[in-house]
Design a protein around this motif. Structure first.
Motif, PDB file in Angstrom:
ATOM      1  N   PRO A 190     -16.404  -9.660   7.763  1.00 13.39           N
ATOM      2  CA  PRO A 190     -16.194  -8.841   8.964  1.00 13.39           C
ATOM      3  C   PRO A 190     -15.187  -7.722   8.686  1.00 13.39           C
ATOM      4  O   PRO A 190     -14.134  -7.968   8.094  1.00 13.39           O
ATOM      5  CB  PRO A 190     -15.602  -9.829   9.979  1.00 13.39           C
ATOM      6  N   MET A 225     -13.797  -3.510  10.234  1.00 15.43           N
ATOM      7  CA  MET A 225     -13.900  -2.477  11.276  1.00 15.43           C
ATOM      8  C   MET A 225     -14.419  -1.179  10.663  1.00 15.43           C
ATOM      9  O   MET A 225     -14.228  -0.099  11.232  1.00 15.43           O
ATOM     10  CB  MET A 225     -12.541  -2.270  11.941  1.00 15.43           C
ATOM     11  N   HIS A 250     -12.840   0.794   2.258  1.00 14.07           N
ATOM     12  CA  HIS A 250     -12.123   1.238   1.053  1.00 14.07           C
ATOM     13  C   HIS A 250     -12.225   0.125   0.010  1.00 14.07           C
ATOM     14  O   HIS A 250     -12.876  -0.906   0.246  1.00 14.07           O
ATOM     15  CB  HIS A 250     -10.666   1.592   1.391  1.00 14.07           C
ATOM     16  N   GLY A 271     -10.294  -2.163  -0.854  1.00 11.82           N
ATOM     17  CA  GLY A 271      -9.874  -3.489  -0.359  1.00 11.82           C
ATOM     18  C   GLY A 271     -11.061  -4.222   0.246  1.00 11.82           C
ATOM     19  O   GLY A 271     -11.332  -5.392  -0.075  1.00 11.82           O
ATOM     20  N   HIS A 272     -11.791  -3.518   1.119  1.00 13.68           N
ATOM     21  CA  HIS A 272     -12.983  -4.126   1.719  1.00 13.68           C
ATOM     22  C   HIS A 272     -14.013  -4.490   0.641  1.00 13.68           C
ATOM     23  O   HIS A 272     -14.638  -5.538   0.691  1.00 13.68           O
ATOM     24  CB  HIS A 272     -13.638  -3.158   2.703  1.00 13.68           C
ATOM     25  N   LEU A 286     -13.478  -7.694  -1.001  1.00 11.89           N
ATOM     26  CA  LEU A 286     -13.904  -8.834  -0.172  1.00 11.89           C
ATOM     27  C   LEU A 286     -15.413  -9.074  -0.343  1.00 11.89           C
ATOM     28  O   LEU A 286     -15.885 -10.214  -0.440  1.00 11.89           O
ATOM     29  CB  LEU A 286     -13.611  -8.560   1.306  1.00 11.89           C
ATOM     30  N   PHE A 342     -11.791 -13.058   4.316  1.00  9.52           N
ATOM     31  CA  PHE A 342     -10.809 -12.228   5.018  1.00  9.52           C
ATOM     32  C   PHE A 342      -9.670 -11.930   4.045  1.00  9.52           C
ATOM     33  O   PHE A 342      -9.437 -12.692   3.097  1.00  9.52           O
ATOM     34  CB  PHE A 342     -10.245 -12.966   6.244  1.00  9.52           C
ATOM     35  N   GLY A 343      -8.926 -10.851   4.314  1.00  7.95           N
ATOM     36  CA  GLY A 343      -7.885 -10.439   3.390  1.00  7.95           C
ATOM     37  C   GLY A 343      -6.512 -11.004   3.714  1.00  7.95           C
ATOM     38  O   GLY A 343      -6.162 -11.166   4.890  1.00  7.95           O
ATOM     39  N   ASP A 380      -3.998  -9.107   6.180  1.00 10.00           N
ATOM     40  CA  ASP A 380      -3.765  -9.498   7.576  1.00 10.00           C
ATOM     41  C   ASP A 380      -3.484 -10.999   7.591  1.00 10.00           C
ATOM     42  O   ASP A 380      -4.298 -11.794   8.058  1.00 10.00           O
ATOM     43  CB  ASP A 380      -5.000  -9.157   8.408  1.00 10.00           C
ATOM     44  N   PRO A 402      -7.015 -11.475  -2.183  1.00 10.76           N
ATOM     45  CA  PRO A 402      -5.722 -10.828  -2.424  1.00 10.76           C
ATOM     46  C   PRO A 402      -5.698  -9.377  -1.941  1.00 10.76           C
ATOM     47  O   PRO A 402      -6.747  -8.765  -1.734  1.00 10.76           O
ATOM     48  CB  PRO A 402      -5.572 -10.885  -3.950  1.00 10.76           C
ATOM     49  N   ILE A 403      -4.495  -8.832  -1.783  1.00 13.03           N
ATOM     50  CA  ILE A 403      -4.333  -7.457  -1.279  1.00 13.03           C
ATOM     51  C   ILE A 403      -4.601  -6.460  -2.408  1.00 13.03           C
ATOM     52  O   ILE A 403      -4.033  -6.580  -3.493  1.00 13.03           O
ATOM     53  CB  ILE A 403      -2.898  -7.248  -0.735  1.00 13.03           C
ATOM     54  N   VAL A 404      -5.454  -5.490  -2.124  1.00 16.93           N
ATOM     55  CA  VAL A 404      -5.694  -4.404  -3.090  1.00 16.93           C
ATOM     56  C   VAL A 404      -4.743  -3.256  -2.750  1.00 16.93           C
ATOM     57  O   VAL A 404      -4.632  -2.856  -1.581  1.00 16.93           O
ATOM     58  CB  VAL A 404      -7.164  -3.930  -3.047  1.00 16.93           C
ATOM     59  N   LEU A 428      -3.910  -0.757   0.424  1.00 16.40           N
ATOM     60  CA  LEU A 428      -4.971   0.092   0.972  1.00 16.40           C
ATOM     61  C   LEU A 428      -5.210  -0.291   2.432  1.00 16.40           C
ATOM     62  O   LEU A 428      -5.157  -1.469   2.794  1.00 16.40           O
ATOM     63  CB  LEU A 428      -6.271  -0.087   0.184  1.00 16.40           C
TER      64      LEU A 428
END
Ligand code: AMP
Length: 287
Positions: A28, A30, A34, A36-37, A40, A146-147, A150, A174-176, A184
């Protein structure tokens, strides 16, 4: 890649994939995708046979004064990115499809949204629960990604999954970050060049506090206040900079050795809100 705009069509196409024995992975978002998405999506691919990406700017998770109207939207870029990633279904419903009638049922979250983002964004997590709950029911995925970006959302969704008995495995990605450390975010697009050059200071502040915890520092109050002061002097408006325990998300000022902690921050640069966090294990000696 199939593009779906209605729930009926989404269900039909997911059912066809399930009938072929495929394990479904849900991502999921929004939109305004980028790297990061995309990370995922790649993780979902590793854990499933068919990936469903949703791009929906969910109005119920924005407060009345927040950036719902100006949130970046880039549908053709998103579709192209998902196509390149080999996504099976891209779901981009209009608001009326997700919320066809006035809602009579609300969600409340106990304690987990008292601090961090929940403290100043009371509408946010009930809105997240509402939309992810719907998406889980619409897709009935085997796994959902999910990342960590958040992290409070992730913790609340884990609890929602357990308490609502959703039969889905959650995977935390993990966070990119950009090469200078900035996490990001679709909202980075709002930053002026000057704000962009300052933005990595949030991660630097979190990194410093995290490093002190890892080295066994147990006096976090002054340490955190100093970092907040530096950020403020550099033009940031600090919403919060906090160390919380990893399970209940309650503030901690004296970390215990061997325990994991989340050091998280939210700041404004002008009107743009940035969030970030790191997870560290406390050590028992001051080095
Ligand atoms: P959003 O579109 O901002 O709602 O984010 C959709 C998903 O992407 C959420 O699970 C986020 O945690 C995740 N995400 C956002 N930014 C990043 C990032 N920099 N690295 C990894 N995941 C991210």
């Amino acid at each position: 890649m199939h593009i779906s705009r209605s729930v009926g069509d989404l269900r039909k196409h997911v059912a066809a994939l399930k009938q072929q024995g495929k394990k479904i992975g849900l991502v999921p978002t929004m939109g305004a995708l980028h790297e990061g998405h995309l990370s995922l999506i790649r993780l979902a691919r590793k854990h499933s046979d068919a990936v469903v990406v949703t791009a929906f700017v969910n109005p119920t998770q924005f407060g009345p004064e927040e950036d719902f109207d100006r949130y970046p939207r880039s549908q053709s870029h998103d579709m192209h990115a998902c196509e390149t990633e080999g996504v099976e279904i891209f779901f981009m419903p209009p608001v009326e499809e997700m919320y066809p009638s006035t809602s009579h049922i609300g969600f409340t979250i106990n304690t987990l949204d008292e601090h961090l983002c929940g403290a100043t964004r009371p509408h946010h997590f009930p809105g997240v629960i509402q939309v992810v709950n719907k998406l889980f029911n619409m897709v009935q995925p085997d796994v959902a990604v999910f990342g960590q970006k958040d992290i409070q959302q992730y913790k609340i969704l884990e609890r929602m999954r357990d308490e609502f008995a959703h039969p889905v495995e959650l995977i935390r990605a993990p966070i990119v970050r950009d090469s200078d450390g900035l996490a990001l975010s679709s909202r980075n697009a709002y930053l002026t060049p000057e704000q962009r050059s300052k933005a990595p200071m949030l991660y630097q502040a979190l990194h410093y506090v995290g490093m002190r915890i890892q080295k066994g520092d147990t006096h976090l109050i002054n340490l955190i206040e100093d970092r907040k002061k530096t950020l403020t002097e550099n033009g940031f408006q600090v919403d919060y900079l906090q160390c919380v325990d990893e399970e209940e998300l309650q503030p901690v000022s004296e970390p215990e050795p061997g325990q994991n902690y989340i050091v998280a921050g939210a700041v404004y640069l002008g009107a743009t809100r940035l969030i970030d966090n790191i997870i560290v294990e406390a050590s028992d000696r001051v080095k």
